[in-house]
Design a protein around this motif. Sequence first.
Motif, PDB file in Angstrom:
ATOM      1  N   ALA A  35       1.096  -1.307   0.011  1.00  0.00           N
ATOM      2  CA  ALA A  35      -0.182   0.067   0.134  1.00  0.00           C
ATOM      3  C   ALA A  35       0.779   1.425  -0.159  1.00  0.00           C
ATOM      4  O   ALA A  35       0.431   2.414  -0.560  1.00  0.00           O
ATOM      5  CB  ALA A  35      -0.714  -0.159   0.725  1.00  0.00           C
ATOM      6  N   ARG A  36       1.987   1.118   0.631  1.00  0.00           N
ATOM      7  CA  ARG A  36       2.559   2.390   0.505  1.00  0.00           C
ATOM      8  C   ARG A  36       3.398   3.149  -0.539  1.00  0.00           C
ATOM      9  O   ARG A  36       3.363   3.258  -1.263  1.00  0.00           O
ATOM     10  CB  ARG A  36       3.864   2.367   2.088  1.00  0.00           C
ATOM     11  N   THR A  37       3.631   1.669  -1.375  1.00  0.00           N
ATOM     12  CA  THR A  37       4.126   1.529  -3.138  1.00  0.00           C
ATOM     13  C   THR A  37       3.394   2.049  -3.177  1.00  0.00           C
ATOM     14  O   THR A  37       3.620   3.130  -4.198  1.00  0.00           O
ATOM     15  CB  THR A  37       4.668   0.822  -2.826  1.00  0.00           C
ATOM     16  N   LEU A  38       2.178   1.963  -4.099  1.00  0.00           N
ATOM     17  CA  LEU A  38       1.010   2.433  -4.444  1.00  0.00           C
ATOM     18  C   LEU A  38       0.718   3.417  -4.033  1.00  0.00           C
ATOM     19  O   LEU A  38       0.253   4.907  -5.261  1.00  0.00           O
ATOM     20  CB  LEU A  38      -0.375   1.368  -4.234  1.00  0.00           C
ATOM     21  N   THR A 109     -14.510   4.171  13.691  1.00  0.00           N
ATOM     22  CA  THR A 109     -13.540   5.101  13.225  1.00  0.00           C
ATOM     23  C   THR A 109     -12.907   3.682  11.970  1.00  0.00           C
ATOM     24  O   THR A 109     -12.373   2.667  12.220  1.00  0.00           O
ATOM     25  CB  THR A 109     -12.361   6.080  13.504  1.00  0.00           C
ATOM     26  N   ILE A 110     -12.588   3.627  10.669  1.00  0.00           N
ATOM     27  CA  ILE A 110     -12.043   2.947  10.242  1.00  0.00           C
ATOM     28  C   ILE A 110     -10.261   4.146   9.624  1.00  0.00           C
ATOM     29  O   ILE A 110     -10.535   4.419   9.606  1.00  0.00           O
ATOM     30  CB  ILE A 110     -12.216   2.813   8.533  1.00  0.00           C
ATOM     31  N   HIS A 111      -8.942   2.674  10.403  1.00  0.00           N
ATOM     32  CA  HIS A 111      -8.204   3.793   9.806  1.00  0.00           C
ATOM     33  C   HIS A 111      -7.365   2.530   8.771  1.00  0.00           C
ATOM     34  O   HIS A 111      -7.918   1.176   9.716  1.00  0.00           O
ATOM     35  CB  HIS A 111      -7.105   3.871  11.418  1.00  0.00           C
ATOM     36  N   ARG A 112      -6.094   3.182   8.716  1.00  0.00           N
ATOM     37  CA  ARG A 112      -5.208   1.994   8.286  1.00  0.00           C
ATOM     38  C   ARG A 112      -5.487   1.128   7.104  1.00  0.00           C
ATOM     39  O   ARG A 112      -5.522   0.211   7.284  1.00  0.00           O
ATOM     40  CB  ARG A 112      -4.123   0.953   9.183  1.00  0.00           C
ATOM     41  N   ILE A 113      -6.614   1.485   5.907  1.00  0.00           N
ATOM     42  CA  ILE A 113      -6.978   0.120   5.457  1.00  0.00           C
ATOM     43  C   ILE A 113      -6.248  -0.338   4.362  1.00  0.00           C
ATOM     44  O   ILE A 113      -5.407   1.216   3.740  1.00  0.00           O
ATOM     45  CB  ILE A 113      -8.608   0.853   4.790  1.00  0.00           C
ATOM     46  N   ALA A 114      -5.887  -0.705   3.970  1.00  0.00           N
ATOM     47  CA  ALA A 114      -4.932  -1.193   2.797  1.00  0.00           C
ATOM     48  C   ALA A 114      -5.647  -2.360   2.310  1.00  0.00           C
ATOM     49  O   ALA A 114      -5.465  -3.682   2.815  1.00  0.00           O
ATOM     50  CB  ALA A 114      -3.719  -2.025   3.381  1.00  0.00           C
ATOM     51  N   ALA A 115      -5.225  -2.440   0.193  1.00  0.00           N
ATOM     52  CA  ALA A 115      -6.170  -4.217   0.336  1.00  0.00           C
ATOM     53  C   ALA A 115      -4.174  -4.645  -0.325  1.00  0.00           C
ATOM     54  O   ALA A 115      -3.407  -3.426  -0.806  1.00  0.00           O
ATOM     55  CB  ALA A 115      -6.590  -3.105  -0.730  1.00  0.00           C
ATOM     56  N   SER A 116      -4.367  -5.573  -0.296  1.00  0.00           N
ATOM     57  CA  SER A 116      -3.348  -6.359  -0.963  1.00  0.00           C
ATOM     58  C   SER A 116      -3.192  -6.327  -2.611  1.00  0.00           C
ATOM     59  O   SER A 116      -2.058  -6.875  -3.130  1.00  0.00           O
ATOM     60  CB  SER A 116      -3.466  -8.450  -0.651  1.00  0.00           C
ATOM     61  N   GLY A 117      -4.212  -5.970  -3.079  1.00  0.00           N
ATOM     62  CA  GLY A 117      -3.751  -5.683  -4.279  1.00  0.00           C
ATOM     63  C   GLY A 117      -4.194  -7.610  -5.544  1.00  0.00           C
ATOM     64  O   GLY A 117      -5.057  -7.315  -6.659  1.00  0.00           O
ATOM     65  N   LEU A 118      -5.040  -8.376  -4.588  1.00  0.00           N
ATOM     66  CA  LEU A 118      -5.053  -9.515  -5.564  1.00  0.00           C
ATOM     67  C   LEU A 118      -6.923  -9.482  -5.999  1.00  0.00           C
ATOM     68  O   LEU A 118      -6.678 -10.141  -6.970  1.00  0.00           O
ATOM     69  CB  LEU A 118      -5.417 -10.624  -4.272  1.00  0.00           C
ATOM     70  N   VAL A 119      -7.288  -8.330  -5.656  1.00  0.00           N
ATOM     71  CA  VAL A 119      -9.036  -8.962  -6.426  1.00  0.00           C
ATOM     72  C   VAL A 119      -9.219  -7.006  -6.444  1.00  0.00           C
ATOM     73  O   VAL A 119      -8.635  -5.986  -5.162  1.00  0.00           O
ATOM     74  CB  VAL A 119      -9.964  -9.692  -5.638  1.00  0.00           C
ATOM     75  N   ARG A 120     -10.434  -6.538  -7.229  1.00  0.00           N
ATOM     76  CA  ARG A 120     -10.710  -5.576  -7.146  1.00  0.00           C
ATOM     77  C   ARG A 120     -11.424  -5.019  -6.051  1.00  0.00           C
ATOM     78  O   ARG A 120     -12.648  -5.543  -5.813  1.00  0.00           O
ATOM     79  CB  ARG A 120     -11.582  -5.206  -8.604  1.00  0.00           C
TER      80      ARG A 120
END
Length: 182
Positions: A35-38, A109-120
């Motif tokens: 996520a940081r890279t993206l 509260t939603i914090h620190r959300i990050a997706a793996s990139g495996l699915v849309r």
Amino acid sequence: MTQSIQSNTVDKAARRFRHATMRDFAQMQKIYAHARTLMAASGNPTQWGTAFPRESVILDDIANQRAMLLVDEVGGRERILAQFALCPGEDPTYARIDGAWLDNDSYVTIHRIAASGLVRHAARDCIRWALKHYGNVRADTHPNNKIMQHVLESSGFARCGLIQLLDRPTDTTRIAYQRHEW
């Protein structure tokens, strides 16, 4: 389960949410690094920089059962599709806002959300789950995080104003959002 059109996709019905455990820690760190890279590649290099969330924050989220995972199973192996911290109770950062919240009702509260990139749309699925289970949800994001702004706004969140983070000396301004399912 329905057969998917593409062999490398998974039926959304197979997705589920669960609390993270210490067994998930290493994979969660990899997803945050992704996520940081993206974020940096999309014009948002400072929100998480090169080290946020810190290891201690992730461990604290797991220990206090705030770390939630969206998972599925492929070939008998579970995959983490996305992760986020779901924080109940009043967030001290949200006490002062340049603008106005929709209401003063109880919220999560939603914090620190990050997706793996495996699915849309994995982040959107996390937000929908939180809304379904809690109804009144707040979140914030960096002014340069156009992707998360789009995800929140397309999920029906209202832009409520600006808040200032309390846990860092610089780059503290965040756009505050809320959606309340009445």
